[in-house]
Motif scaffolding. Structure first.
Motif, PDB file in Angstrom:
ATOM      1  N   SER A   1      44.504  42.250  39.387  1.00 26.82           N
ATOM      2  CA  SER A   1      45.737  41.519  39.707  1.00 26.82           C
ATOM      3  C   SER A   1      45.917  41.310  41.200  1.00 26.82           C
ATOM      4  O   SER A   1      46.474  40.288  41.620  1.00 26.82           O
ATOM      5  CB  SER A   1      46.954  42.266  39.159  1.00 26.82           C
ATOM      6  OG  SER A   1      46.983  42.195  37.752  1.00 26.82           O
TER       7      SER A   1
ATOM      8  N   ARG B   1      44.701  36.831  38.464  1.00 25.95           N
ATOM      9  CA  ARG B   1      46.068  36.341  38.243  1.00 25.95           C
ATOM     10  C   ARG B   1      46.033  34.946  37.624  1.00 25.95           C
ATOM     11  O   ARG B   1      45.103  34.165  37.854  1.00 25.95           O
ATOM     12  CB  ARG B   1      46.845  36.275  39.570  1.00 25.95           C
ATOM     13  CG  ARG B   1      47.095  37.611  40.223  1.00 25.95           C
ATOM     14  CD  ARG B   1      48.101  37.491  41.357  1.00 25.95           C
ATOM     15  NE  ARG B   1      47.646  36.694  42.487  1.00 25.95           N
ATOM     16  CZ  ARG B   1      47.052  37.176  43.574  1.00 25.95           C
ATOM     17  NH1 ARG B   1      46.802  38.472  43.679  1.00 25.95           N
ATOM     18  NH2 ARG B   1      46.709  36.383  44.577  1.00 25.95           N
TER      19      ARG B   1
ATOM     20  N   PRO C   1      47.136  39.828  34.056  1.00 27.35           N
ATOM     21  CA  PRO C   1      45.946  39.086  34.471  1.00 27.35           C
ATOM     22  C   PRO C   1      45.085  38.694  33.275  1.00 27.35           C
ATOM     23  O   PRO C   1      45.228  39.245  32.182  1.00 27.35           O
ATOM     24  CB  PRO C   1      45.214  40.084  35.371  1.00 27.35           C
ATOM     25  CG  PRO C   1      45.576  41.419  34.792  1.00 27.35           C
ATOM     26  CD  PRO C   1      47.003  41.274  34.312  1.00 27.35           C
TER      27      PRO C   1
END
Length: 297
Positions: free
Chosen positions: A5, A38, A49
Motif C-alpha cells: 500500500s 494502491r 490494495p
C-alpha cells in the motif's frame, strides 16, 4: 501475495505520493518511481490494495516503452532501481520501480479515443460531440470511431477531476510546437499499440499518455504507458457494439463500487476479498495476453 500500500525508503528523499506511485529523488536529475498496489476509483484511493498490481503496471509500461521507443523518446535511464536503494529496501522496489529522468511535467492528460464509451459516450449522446469534436450521427455505444481522436484534459489537483480542454487551449498553454508534438505522438502511440494489441486478442478502446520536458525543452514520454490503469482493454472475442464491454482494467472494481450506497467521497467502501482477487486476476491477464509473461509472486 500481500499487496504493497505504501513505501518506506529512508535512504532517499520522498518528494511525492500519488494515487499509485511513490516518487523519490535520486540525485538532482533523476527519480525513483515506485508503483504501489494502491488502486483509485472516482478519484478516491481505496483502502485495500490489489496484490501485484504495481508489478503488472511496471512490467507493461516497460514492455510498451521498448516496443514504441521509435515514436518518441521516454524518461527511462536504464539504471536498475535495486542499485539506488539500500539492500534492505530492495524488496520494495523489485519488479515495481524504475529510475527515470527528472522532467518538467506537461500538465495535460493526453487522451486518445478509438471507440465511443464512458464519459465520451455520455457527451456524444447529449451533444453529438466529444470534447468539442463533432462525430458522425448514429454511433452506438462502444462503436469504433472512423479515426482515433485526441481529447486533451488539463490536469487537476489530486482528488479533483481533470478538465477537458480543446487542442487550441493546449496551444495557448504550451505553444504550437509542443502541442502538435504531444498530439501527434498520442495518436501514433495509440495507433501502433492498438494494432499490436488486436493481434493478442485485446481491443484498446482508449488510453491516456503523459509527457514532460527535459532541460533542453525536448518532449519525452513519461509516467505509465498503456496499462489497465490508464486504458480500457476489452477482450476482442467478446466485443459487441451497443453494450459496455467486459474489460481487463479497473472498470470491474468501478462497477462494484457503483452498486454500493456510496457518494464517491472518501472513505470508499471496504472491497470484498473476492472482488480484490478478481481485479488482480484481470490485471495479470492483460499482462499475460499482451506480453506473454507474468509477474513474479
Amino acid at each position: 501475495m500481500p499487496g504493497l500500500s505504501k513505501t518506506n525508503i529512508p535512504s532517499l528523499k520522498q518528494i511525492y505520493s500519488g494515487k499509485v506511485r511513490d516518487c523519490y529523488a535520486v540525485g538532482d536529475d533523476k527519480l525513483l518511481l515506485v508503483a504501489t498496489d494502491r488502486i483509485s476509483a472516482f478519484d478516491v484511493i481505496l483502502g485495500d490494495p490489489i496484490p501485484g498490481k504495481g508489478k503488472v503496471l511496471t512490467a507493461l509500461t516497460n514492455f510498451w516503452f521498448e516496443k514504441l521507443k521509435d515514436v518518441i523518446p521516454n524518461h527511462l535511464t536504464g539504471i536498475a532501481p535495486e542499485t539506488v536503494v539500500k539492500p534492505e529496501e530492495i524488496p520494495q522496489v523489485a519488479g515495481r520501480a524504475v529510475v527515470s529522468k527528472r522532467l518538467k511535467p506537461i500538465l495535460i492528460e493526453c487522451v486518445a479515443r478509438g471507440y465511443i464509451i464512458g464519459g465520451g459516450w455520455k457527451d456524444y449522446q447529449a451533444t453529438g460531440e466529444v470534447c468539442g469534436i463533432k462525430l458522425p450521427a448514429g454511433l452506438r455505444q462502444a462503436e469504433k470511431l472512423p479515426e482515433p481522436i485526441f481529447t486533451p484534459a488539463a490536469k487537476a489537483e489530486l482528488g479533483t477531476h481533470d478538465e477537458n480542454i480543446s487542442y487550441e487551449r493546449v496551444v495557448e498553454m504550451y505553444g504550437e510546437k509542443v502541442a502538435s508534438t504531444i498530439r501527434n505522438a498520442t495518436l501514433e502511440l495509440y495507433k501502433r499499440a492498438s494494432e499490436y494489441a488486436l493481434t493478442r486478442g485485446i481491443i484498446i478502446a482508449d488510453t491516456k499518455f503523459e509527457f514532460g520536458l527535459d532541460e533542453n525543452g525536448n518532449v519525452l514520454l513519461m509516467d505509465e504507458v498503456l496499462t489497465p490503469d490508464s486504458s480500457r482493454f476489452w477482450p476482442a472475442d467478446d466485443y459487441q457494439i451497443g453494450t459496455s464491454p467486459k474489460s481487463f482494467d479497473k472498470q470491474f472494481i468501478r462497477d462494484w463500487l457503483e452498486a454500493q450506497p456510496w457518494d464517491k467521497r472518501p472513505p470508499a467502501p471496504k472491497v470484498p476479498e473476492d472482488i480484490i482477487e478478481k481485479t488482480a486476476d484481470k490485471y495479470r491477464e492483460a499482462l499475460r495476453r499482451l506480453t506473454g509473461t507474468d509477474i513474479e509472486p
